[in-house]
Design an enzyme around this catalytic site. Structure first.
Site, mmCIF file in Angstrom:
data_model
loop_
_atom_site.group_PDB
_atom_site.id
_atom_site.type_symbol
_atom_site.label_atom_id
_atom_site.label_comp_id
_atom_site.label_asym_id
_atom_site.label_seq_id
_atom_site.Cartn_x
_atom_site.Cartn_y
_atom_site.Cartn_z
ATOM 1 N N ARG A 1 1.589 31.965 -6.075
ATOM 2 C CA ARG A 1 1.195 32.095 -7.472
ATOM 3 C C ARG A 1 -0.140 32.819 -7.529
ATOM 4 O O ARG A 1 -1.108 32.409 -6.903
ATOM 5 C CB ARG A 1 1.083 30.702 -8.103
ATOM 6 C CG ARG A 1 0.964 30.735 -9.597
ATOM 7 C CD ARG A 1 1.058 29.345 -10.184
ATOM 8 N NE ARG A 1 -0.119 28.551 -9.866
ATOM 9 C CZ ARG A 1 -0.367 27.350 -10.345
ATOM 10 N NH1 ARG A 1 0.527 26.766 -11.148
ATOM 11 N NH2 ARG A 1 -1.448 26.682 -10.030
ATOM 12 N N PHE B 1 6.137 20.843 -15.404
ATOM 13 C CA PHE B 1 5.148 20.412 -14.427
ATOM 14 C C PHE B 1 5.398 18.933 -14.120
ATOM 15 O O PHE B 1 5.672 18.134 -15.021
ATOM 16 C CB PHE B 1 3.739 20.631 -14.966
ATOM 17 C CG PHE B 1 2.685 20.372 -13.933
ATOM 18 C CD1 PHE B 1 2.438 21.300 -12.934
ATOM 19 C CD2 PHE B 1 1.989 19.184 -13.921
ATOM 20 C CE1 PHE B 1 1.490 21.048 -11.957
ATOM 21 C CE2 PHE B 1 1.036 18.935 -12.941
ATOM 22 C CZ PHE B 1 0.791 19.853 -11.959
ATOM 23 N N TYR C 1 -9.893 22.688 -16.768
ATOM 24 C CA TYR C 1 -10.450 23.145 -15.492
ATOM 25 C C TYR C 1 -9.787 24.420 -14.984
ATOM 26 O O TYR C 1 -10.156 24.918 -13.928
ATOM 27 C CB TYR C 1 -10.406 22.045 -14.431
ATOM 28 C CG TYR C 1 -9.106 21.280 -14.274
ATOM 29 C CD1 TYR C 1 -8.012 21.856 -13.652
ATOM 30 C CD2 TYR C 1 -8.999 19.979 -14.723
ATOM 31 C CE1 TYR C 1 -6.839 21.154 -13.494
ATOM 32 C CE2 TYR C 1 -7.824 19.253 -14.572
ATOM 33 C CZ TYR C 1 -6.750 19.844 -13.949
ATOM 34 O OH TYR C 1 -5.588 19.143 -13.803
ATOM 35 N N LYS C 2 -8.839 24.961 -15.714
ATOM 36 C CA LYS C 2 -8.223 26.225 -15.331
ATOM 37 C C LYS C 2 -8.962 27.352 -16.065
ATOM 38 O O LYS C 2 -10.116 27.632 -15.745
ATOM 39 C CB LYS C 2 -6.733 26.192 -15.674
ATOM 40 C CG LYS C 2 -5.955 25.113 -14.892
ATOM 41 C CD LYS C 2 -4.487 25.111 -15.284
ATOM 42 C CE LYS C 2 -3.729 23.957 -14.649
ATOM 43 N NZ LYS C 2 -3.621 24.074 -13.178
ATOM 44 N N ASP D 1 2.494 21.475 -23.838
ATOM 45 C CA ASP D 1 1.573 21.458 -22.704
ATOM 46 C C ASP D 1 0.954 22.847 -22.604
ATOM 47 O O ASP D 1 1.656 23.820 -22.315
ATOM 48 C CB ASP D 1 2.339 21.095 -21.426
ATOM 49 C CG ASP D 1 1.440 21.052 -20.198
ATOM 50 O OD1 ASP D 1 0.375 21.700 -20.202
ATOM 51 O OD2 ASP D 1 1.821 20.393 -19.212
#
Lengths: 416, 416
Positions: free
Chosen positions: A376, A125, A227-228, A202
């Site tokens: 995605r 990322f 927040y995911k 991560d």
């Protein structure tokens, strides 16, 4: 696999997590396939935040600080137990993933003096790449990018040839943001440890979607966002994990007063506490921590094992539908087909993906686009139904089969 | 000065800011003298946060990101204009004060290569001392502590003898956390600039209480929190200021994706934007930014000049009452007597301050205690009345005159 709507509905009817969907706000009938970018709002969160704001801040004022500090510790430990399966005192909730990754990476390379390399997956990322680029340059180290196929991610055969005693730190994503590839956290950690390197994982795309074998693997450090899949809302604070026995060897470069022993003695000289708070920095985000607590409770109520099982099944359905409906239209499944090697999102590659994305949104579906040509599909098990998957892919099939997406711009604007 | 309750009430009756008090939640009749630690809750904030949570997150989901990013920029610029008096594009809202101070301090010392010293006031707020201690050590610099009387703070005669071309950075608090001393930001900045040093101002206790002459002075950088006089709530994000022409020379050590040019192209190599966002790190705290916006609007509605005038008058009353009532009881006014040299809090020293603090709280007053023997009286002009000052000090006088405080523990526990 049976690809009918009726079968998707039958899977929902048999889903032990189906009732959990109602624990979240569903404001309209759009099909939300982006819970891996921003999780839905838990029904309890608005009230919990209102309590923090109106009662604890508005009425309690500074007298609420002892409670807020207790909540910060309790929330971090709850996240550790429920999401990461680790014992208390090893998780901090605070700051962004970027800041969290930075301070642990710096602390790690300083804990391995004399070593000259940091390894990171080439397709990590972006913030991970940028942060580690800076850390490497600032400390005179070389940042080595591990080449591996994006779809399947880094395996032992990609990492092993790069490992020797010059490696200070190996930083990898447990679930790959662009493909959904689930890495062998335990096996890769063991490889890194064999040469004395530290590992920094991560967990942004794995926390709350798959089991994270931190404790069993002896992994050193991890960071992740909330927040995911943890449903804590936009910009909620990240979490950091450090294995307890490693803590004394780590010193955050950001020497903040919330890491100071006997903080309110306000002594002039820095003396960090022994525990996980030694990596803390400034005043904790009280509202954010309350939202993390409510989000983690949604995971706790379901259990990670059940979430993992449903996420795999949703992905299997998505891939089966894509094979039948979308491959003939030029799509390619760019995620591992084996659910055991895949997290909770599935990626579809198509040369006109950006146009298809825009048309799909207008058709009432919210997916995610990732450059250069990937759609995605996030399959957050708490809030995504089998019918969502069926309906979402059915609409995509219709759009592309009819060429409706070709009416949309090919140029990408600012995309979030 | 007339020291009667009637006079205090007359001052309130004539106060042009009196009506602003009702813009905030007052849940009970306690006398709150700690708005400089945690500002009160603005009446609009709970609704603003509910909108962010329920409508923008709950219903809008990821489609709210463009709006959230615009709000983040607009809020930072509004804070810059209203609180700091600076042109747009020079303020970032995000991360804690500690993290903000760290990244600017590192960027500053790297922008002055070859220089070997950082200057900081000896009695700076602890997190400033701790952060700079780490930055100095990590970059092979010496941290020099500027000796100055705490009550009056650092003046030109304390700073000038330490300045030469070995100094990379001078870090000072505009208003001293322990005494209320207001420093000559412009004059001290000029001195530092004469030897080519950069200046980094901690504005935690001045933002929203006094004018901050950043633009006129040419000061280089500043940070400050938003949960004190800016009324943004516990753990709200801090702000950072960098003078526009200095930005190209600064590079944050924390190379986050929110500082990347064309962020969502997700390019593998780091390339920071030209503007103030080049010091940004991770995903912004959306809830916190909404709270900052509401808090800054409370400052905007009053105007900093009016806040400064009232804060001075409140302080003058507090000192006059202390002289008349408390000095005979063993208190000492430990703040500048000249309002032009004082921010919006007044400090009283007493050998039994900790015991007096506990008794005072039980008498319905909320003050602040600072080691070793200081009572800090915050006079947030938006929410503190002249009668509050009168009533608060009247109760303290009665407690100490009657010796009631001596029944309380002498040992300090964990104090926030």
């Amino acid at each position: 696999m049976d690809l009918t709507l009726e079968h998707a509905r039958a899977l929902d009817a048999a889903d032990p997590l189906a009732a959990h969907r109602d624990r979240f706000v569903h404001a309209d009938d759009r099909v939300y396939l982006d819970g891996n970018s921003l999780g839905r709002l838990p029904r309890t969160t608005a009230d919990a935040l209102a309590r923090v704001v109106e009662q604890q801040w508005g009425a309690g004022l500074i007298r609420s600080w002892p409670r807020w500090l207790e909540e910060a510790r309790a929330t971090a430990d709850l996240l550790g137990e429920v999401v990461l399966g680790v014992a208390p005192g090893q998780v901090l909730v605070g700051d962004s993933t970027t800041v969290s990754l930075y301070r642990l990476a710096v602390a790690a390379v300083r804990a391995r003096p004399g070593r000259t390399r940091i390894l990171v997956e080439a397709d990590a990322f972006p913030t991970d790449l940028y942060v580690l680029d800076g850390v490497a340059r600032d400390h005179g180290l070389e940042l080595v990018r591990i080449a591996a196929p994006i779809d399947d991610g880094v395996r032992a055969e990609h990492l092993a040839p790069l490992l020797d005693e010059t490696v200070a730190l190996v930083c990898l994503s447990h679930v790959h943001y662009r493909s959904g590839a689930l890495l062998d956290l335990a096996g890769l950690t063991t490889l890194a440890h064999e040469v004395g390197a530290l590992t920094l994982w991560d967990l942004c795309h794995s926390a709350g979607s798959v089991e994270v074998p931190l404790a069993a693997s002896g992994a050193d450090m991890a960071v992740g966002c909330t927040y995911k899949y943890l449903n804590a809302g936009p910009g909620a604070p990240a979490f950091s994990y450090v294995r307890a026995d490693l803590l004394p060897a780590l010193r955050s470069p950001i020497q903040g007063w919330f890491s100071q022993a006997d903080q309110f003695a306000m002594a002039p000289d820095y003396d960090p506490v022994a525990g996980i708070d030694r990596i803390a920095a400034g005043t904790p985000d009280v509202r954010g921590i309350a939202a993390v607590r409510e989000g983690v409770r949604t995971i706790e109520a379901a259990g990670v094992a059940a979430l993992r099982a449903k996420g795999s099944a949703l992905g299997d359905l998505a891939i089966a539908l894509a094979d039948a409906w979308l491959t003939p239209l030029g799509f390619r499944v760019a995620s591992p087909r084996d659910a055991a090697l895949r997290g909770a999102h599935v990626v579809l590659e198509h040369p006109e993906a950006w146009q298809a994305c825009q048309a799909w949104i207008d058709a009432g579906v919210i997916p995610d686009f990732r450059t250069p040509d990937r759609l995605r599909i996030g399959l957050a098990a708490l809030t995504t139904s089998f019918e969502d998957v069926w309906a979402g892919l059915d609409r995509l099939r219709a759009i592309v089969a009819e060429g409706r997406h070709l009416a949309y711009p090919t140029e990408r604007g600012r995309v979030t």
